[in-house]
Design an enzyme around this catalytic site. Sequence first.
Site, short mmCIF file in Angstrom:
data_model
loop_
_atom_site.label_atom_id
_atom_site.label_comp_id
_atom_site.label_asym_id
_atom_site.label_seq_id
_atom_site.Cartn_x
_atom_site.Cartn_y
_atom_site.Cartn_z
N TRP A 33 0.84 -1.20 0.00
CA TRP A 33 0.00 0.00 0.00
C TRP A 33 0.87 1.25 0.00
CZ3 TRP A 33 -0.34 4.09 3.41
CH2 TRP A 33 -1.43 4.96 3.24
N HIS A 34 2.02 1.17 0.69
CA HIS A 34 2.88 2.34 0.78
C HIS A 34 3.60 2.65 -0.53
CE1 HIS A 34 2.33 1.81 5.14
NE2 HIS A 34 2.68 3.08 5.23
N GLY A 35 3.84 1.66 -1.34
CA GLY A 35 4.52 1.95 -2.59
C GLY A 35 4.83 0.70 -3.40
N PHE A 82 2.31 8.67 -1.27
CA PHE A 82 1.58 7.41 -1.16
C PHE A 82 0.10 7.58 -1.53
CE2 PHE A 82 4.84 6.93 2.35
CZ PHE A 82 5.76 6.36 1.51
#
Length: 490
Positions: free
Chosen positions: A325-327, A490
């Site tokens: 989800w962060h990257g 993000f």
Amino acid sequence: MIFNSVTFVAFLAIVLPLHWFVPVARRNLVLLVASYVFYGWWDWRFLGLIALSTVVDFAIGRRLGGTTSDEGRKRLLAASLGFNLGVLGVFKYFDFFVDGAVDLASSVGFDASGPTLGILLPVGISFYTFQTISYTFDVYRERIEPSRRLLDFATYVAFFPQLVAGPIERAQRLLPRIQDQAGRSFPRGPQLDRALSLILSGLFKKVVLADGVAPFVNEVFADPERFGPVAVAAGVVGFAIQLYGDFSGYTDIARGVSELFGIDLMVNFRQPYLSRNITEFWRRWHISLSDWLRDYVYIPFGGNRGSSWFVARNLMATMLLGGLWHGASWNFVIWGAVHGGALVVHRFLRDGRIPGRTLRVTQIPAIVATFSVWCVSMVFFRAESVGAAADVFAAMVRSQPGESAFASVLLVAVLLAATIWLDVVQRRSGDRHDSARSLISPTGDDATATVRTSTPESSTLAGALTAGVMLVAIVVFSGGSPVPFIYFQF
């Protein structure tokens, strides 16, 4: 548009009085227009994307409310998930997975290449997409009624204080506050005091803690071999300070600004650097994401049901998805794996499933150990690649002295002390996670949860002095162009 900029101050000076002076029935229209101006300030072309996401999920929510058959409701839920995850997949993960497939093919001897889109990542797409997904899920589960007015729902999705970096608000909590235009009132007394205190503490965390340590952190991660082991370790700790000050500072400002519009946002941080274990840490850090992953990933996977190894699998899968989800990077996958593994180990230790090993440690060593795990994981979070992360670790354990950077190490120590001090003050103030301690007037309603040993006059003086010190520090550390918040990416 960045919170710590003159542009945002001017923007707020226009929007805030306009919101309160227009007829009550037009307040959400003002908020929606302001939110779209705020979001379009980065790149107006992505306004169409957030508008499309809003319309699709609003329409699906309305259809869910009028559909009784299980099969039809499942198809509508699948349509919402397919659209939202498809948007994320194209804009955030397409190039990552194509590059991964090409690398895999090359490793087994195929000369392969794949198309890449090279699309600019829309600011805040992960936040508002998760917010709309949770709305559709909750309507499907009949936890909330679908929104009847597109204007209200669009304002919920695009509400500018928390649009680009959270917290990820649930519709069952935020949407009623958006819909109740007449019930909102401009904060007065303790509420205004709390709003201003949140904004002040958020600016202090961002400008002083995060931006103050950022230049040294950037130097260490750009060229770790230049520095000695102690300086590199200080740089890693410095990034932990930077990320916390940056992200929790954004949340504080977002909450304070939101309260100026009569809307309260959830607490997203609960003194995480005082956590005594990694499980507690994830109940205190980025709470809106942790709760989202728990309710929409971990529990549907099976949660705590089943054998220990089944639960361990669920924890690992959830944290791997949290990392992604962060990257779109292997660094974030590894970061998620580190935390998944730490959660599994702690669960086994806590439950006594490893013979002869139980958690019998005093509070301070436990806090230090938890913070150390976090700092180790931060190397993968901050480094540009897995190889760059390996260079940082190598620099921390090598025998060559390198550059000492004594002044920067001292700065990190001072800012770490300030970070812990802020956490201790919040905990001792009796913050029950639904309010903020007032720095300006601690004897107000928000401080009543603590048994006081000092007089109201001395507490008021202490709060005023603290606010004054923060304000002076903000002025001293300000200068140059405002630095964007880390979580904007993000």
